[in-house]
Design an enzyme around this catalytic site. Structure first.
Site, mmCIF file in Angstrom:
data_model
loop_
_atom_site.group_PDB
_atom_site.id
_atom_site.type_symbol
_atom_site.label_atom_id
_atom_site.label_comp_id
_atom_site.label_asym_id
_atom_site.label_seq_id
_atom_site.Cartn_x
_atom_site.Cartn_y
_atom_site.Cartn_z
ATOM 1 N N SER A 40 -36.502 -76.198 75.163
ATOM 2 C CA SER A 40 -35.100 -76.540 74.923
ATOM 3 C C SER A 40 -34.963 -77.454 73.700
ATOM 4 C CB SER A 40 -34.495 -77.155 76.191
ATOM 5 O OG SER A 40 -33.089 -77.099 76.152
ATOM 6 N N ASP A 153 -32.439 -71.552 79.318
ATOM 7 C CA ASP A 153 -33.217 -72.761 79.076
ATOM 8 C C ASP A 153 -34.561 -72.752 79.822
ATOM 9 O OD1 ASP A 153 -34.040 -75.484 78.923
ATOM 10 O OD2 ASP A 153 -31.958 -76.124 78.754
#
Length: 254
Positions: A40, A153
């Site tokens: 991320s 994510d």
């Protein structure tokens, strides 16, 4: 022959600005890495570092008033609030649209296949597209369709994937977690959703975070995941802990 050293940069939204401060100090202290793994926000800064970008130029760019928010293009979609096309375009420009094979330091980026539930590790192909997949915070960024997968994510599966660095041959691992602590002021439905996700992620984190030789956790929990206007503060807090730990980093990662 010195052991192979790995750096793992974890997820954290706007708290990820602390990664930039940590990386600056590693450069200043001449602490090199043989492998980098990013998840991320950590994928963004890991990619920029591995591509050989000037970290102080990146700081000037990210702390320019309003710059970070200009990267968030609203989506007219049920899949997420932000399309993510602008950030992908900027990532392509900054990394000069490199593939993993062209990077100065070997890099792996993790995302989650939302359809199969698998953790997906990217180490070849387009760096910018892998980063775009990894930053797809559920409900905020639209999931990213790439290589036949629908990706969100990487933190959904593991916000600090130390085991990936080990799998790549790292014998010593420095891990930077920027999600320690929870926000105390929840002012929107999105804040509540994100905090709920982070509490769930924390259970996974506690089960998997023990593989690092040294874990650094900047005191950054008071910064919200979407407070991109606090980049300067985040970078400063990253620098602060990295300086405080620099002797320990050199000793353990030698």
């Amino acid at each position: 022959m010195s052991p192979k050293k790995g750096l793992v940069l974890g997820a954290g939204g706007a708290r990820g600005f602390a990664h930039l401060g940590v990386l600056q100090v590693l450069e200043e202290e001449k602490i090199g890495m043989d492998i980098v793994v990013g998840c991320s926000a950590g994928a963004i800064f890991g990619a920029l570092w591995c591509a050989g970008l000037d970290l102080y130029r990146i700081e000037r760019l990210l702390t320019y008033p309003g710059f970070a928010k200009k990267l968030l293009d609203p989506a007219v979609s049920k899949e997420g609030l932000v399309k993510g096309d602008k950030i992908l375009e900027v990532l392509r420009l900054l990394t000069r649209d490199m593939s993993f094979e062209n990077l100065k330091i070997p890099l792996a980026i993790v995302a989650t296949d939302i359809e199969s539930g698998e953790l997906v590790v990217f180490s070849e192909g387009s760096v910018a597209q892998a980063v775009r997949a990894s930053i797809s915070i559920p409900g905020f960024f639209k999931p990213y369709r790439y290589q036949g997968r629908l990706l969100v994510d990487g933190a959904v599966k593991n916000r600090l994937p130390v085991h990936i660095a080990r799998n790549m041959g790292a014998e010593k691992v420095l891990a930077v977690d920027v999600k320690k602590g929870l926000m105390t002021k929840l002012s929107s439905a999105m804040d509540i959703l994100l905090q709920s996700i982070e509490i769930l992620e924390d259970e996974v984190f506690r089960a998997h975070c023990h593989g690092a030789d040294l874990l650094i956790q900047p005191d950054i929990g008071h910064i919200g995941s979407f407070q991109f206007d606090r980049a300067e503060e985040g970078i400063r807090l990253g620098r602060s802990i990295a300086f405080a730990k620099s002797s320990e980093i050199k000793r353990i990662m030698a």
